[in-house]
Design a protein around this motif. Structure first.
Motif, PDB file in Angstrom:
ATOM      1  N   HIS A  12     -33.777  54.296  69.035  1.00 21.98           N
ATOM      2  CA  HIS A  12     -33.581  53.327  70.048  1.00 21.98           C
ATOM      3  C   HIS A  12     -34.523  53.719  71.062  1.00 21.98           C
ATOM      4  O   HIS A  12     -34.677  54.803  71.525  1.00 21.98           O
ATOM      5  CB  HIS A  12     -32.124  53.389  70.399  1.00 21.98           C
ATOM      6  N   ILE A  21     -36.182  48.793  70.957  1.00 18.57           N
ATOM      7  CA  ILE A  21     -35.940  49.138  69.577  1.00 18.57           C
ATOM      8  C   ILE A  21     -34.402  49.361  69.619  1.00 18.57           C
ATOM      9  O   ILE A  21     -33.795  50.349  70.320  1.00 18.57           O
ATOM     10  CB  ILE A  21     -36.547  50.463  69.246  1.00 18.57           C
ATOM     11  N   VAL A  24     -33.798  51.756  64.377  1.00 21.17           N
ATOM     12  CA  VAL A  24     -34.548  51.258  63.460  1.00 21.17           C
ATOM     13  C   VAL A  24     -34.627  52.574  62.450  1.00 21.17           C
ATOM     14  O   VAL A  24     -34.519  53.685  62.981  1.00 21.17           O
ATOM     15  CB  VAL A  24     -36.068  51.026  63.951  1.00 21.17           C
ATOM     16  N   GLY A  43     -41.099  44.494  69.007  1.00 23.28           N
ATOM     17  CA  GLY A  43     -40.760  45.827  69.090  1.00 23.28           C
ATOM     18  C   GLY A  43     -41.989  46.580  68.434  1.00 23.28           C
ATOM     19  O   GLY A  43     -41.759  47.928  68.147  1.00 23.28           O
ATOM     20  N   LYS A  44     -42.870  45.879  67.750  1.00 27.08           N
ATOM     21  CA  LYS A  44     -43.974  46.495  66.781  1.00 27.08           C
ATOM     22  C   LYS A  44     -44.565  47.755  67.478  1.00 27.08           C
ATOM     23  O   LYS A  44     -44.860  48.766  66.893  1.00 27.08           O
ATOM     24  CB  LYS A  44     -44.813  45.445  66.306  1.00 27.08           C
ATOM     25  N   THR A  46     -44.009  49.108  70.270  1.00 21.94           N
ATOM     26  CA  THR A  46     -43.006  50.079  70.827  1.00 21.94           C
ATOM     27  C   THR A  46     -42.818  51.209  69.842  1.00 21.94           C
ATOM     28  O   THR A  46     -42.719  52.309  70.021  1.00 21.94           O
ATOM     29  CB  THR A  46     -41.729  49.706  71.331  1.00 21.94           C
ATOM     30  N   LEU A  47     -42.493  50.694  68.638  1.00 22.69           N
ATOM     31  CA  LEU A  47     -42.141  51.559  67.476  1.00 22.69           C
ATOM     32  C   LEU A  47     -43.438  52.482  67.213  1.00 22.69           C
ATOM     33  O   LEU A  47     -43.310  53.874  67.069  1.00 22.69           O
ATOM     34  CB  LEU A  47     -42.210  50.692  65.994  1.00 22.69           C
ATOM     35  N   MET A 223     -40.193  42.971  61.871  1.00 17.42           N
ATOM     36  CA  MET A 223     -39.243  43.338  62.933  1.00 17.42           C
ATOM     37  C   MET A 223     -39.007  41.877  63.647  1.00 17.42           C
ATOM     38  O   MET A 223     -40.082  40.938  63.856  1.00 17.42           O
ATOM     39  CB  MET A 223     -39.740  44.128  63.760  1.00 17.42           C
ATOM     40  N   GLY A 226     -36.347  43.795  67.897  1.00 16.79           N
ATOM     41  CA  GLY A 226     -36.079  45.329  67.944  1.00 16.79           C
ATOM     42  C   GLY A 226     -35.511  45.951  66.725  1.00 16.79           C
ATOM     43  O   GLY A 226     -35.210  47.141  66.900  1.00 16.79           O
TER      44      GLY A 226
END
Length: 267
Positions: A12, A21, A24, A43-44, A46-47, A223, A226
């Motif tokens: 998260h 996120i 995940v 959210g790509k 950020t992941l 995605m 998030g």
């Protein structure tokens, strides 16, 4: 069976009230090439930044080659890692972003050598031949003494890839590595990434180049808001997408089958 090189569990990440996120889970095997697709804001990026711990997760666990990043267990409790400890784990992660982030006062060769010299404390006579070999690998041996402002965008990005490879990473993260390039320069960067894929480098690739994702990736992860809404082998996702978002991204000109059937029924 090999253990996963990367494991993300219940990740998260929130920015204020916004959940970038939202729970995940993701595992990546050694030598696996995983492409992440999704619309802007899904959210790509950020992941990827959480995996490299450039963003501190709000909650969840990330391990790289069996070692958690960001936290460690001391006694019976978890405590934050020091910046030095995080940096040490990060040496095994190569990162290539939209912007090239080359040092303008250093030549292409010097940019590639900098990490091994300063971070790994290697000797220049050991590092320089490796750096020259990497320039050859990315097709730029003749640009060793060129400064970034004398290189095209595609050439700068290829130097950035060589700079990451100089640290001998176990994992490469590509975040829209071609999005800042003019269309005619995209191919030369994708060629280098394709070559790394063929050599068995473990890679996590955020991209809008859908045809490239289908060609290079062992698995595509979709995605949206998030969360991971779909994933699978490229052929499977293209032929039998499980989520409307997948269909919209991979086959944008075709309606989801359920939508088409409803439209036919009502007419």
């Amino acid at each position: 069976m090999d253990l996963p090189l990367v494991v993300v569990k219940d990740l998260h990440k929130s920015f204020g009230s916004f959940k970038a996120i939202d729970g995940v889970d993701l595992s990546i095997a050694p030598s696996e090439k995983v492409a992440i697709i999704g619309s802007s804001g899904s959210g790509k990026t950020t992941l990827l930044r959480c995996i490299a711990y450039l963003e501190k997760p709000t909650n969840g666990l990330i391990t790289i080659d069996g070692k958690s990043i960001g936290e460690k267990v001391v006694g019976a409790r978890k405590v934050p890692m020091s910046d030095k400890e995080i940096a040490q784990i990060r040496t095994g992660i190569g990162m290539v972003f939209q912007r090239f982030n080359l040092f303008p006062h250093l030549t292409a060769l010097e940019n590639i050598m900098l990490g091994p010299l300063k971070v790994l404390r290697r000797k220049r006579e050991d590092v320089e031949p490796i750096a020259r070999d990497l320039l050859q690998k990315v097709g730029l041996p003749h640009k060793a003494n060129a400064y970034p402002d004398h290189l095209s965008g595609g050439q700068q990005q290829r130097v950035a890839i060589a700079r990451s490879l100089a640290m001998k990473p176990k994992l490469m993260l590509f975040d829209e590595a071609t999005s800042a390039l003019d269309p005619e320069l995209v191919g030369e960067v994708l060629h280098v990434i394709r070559q790394l894929a063929e050599e068995g480098m473990t890679m996590l690739i955020v991209t809008h180049e859908m045809s490239f994702a289908e060609e290079v990736a062992d698995r595509i992860v979709v995605m949206d808001h998030g969360v991971i809404v779909d994933q699978g082998a490229p052929d499977t996702l293209v032929s039998s997408p499980a989520h409307p978002r997948t269909l919209a991204l991979l086959r944008p000109n075709r309606e989801p089958r359920s939508t088409a059937l409803r439209a036919g029924t009502s007419s």
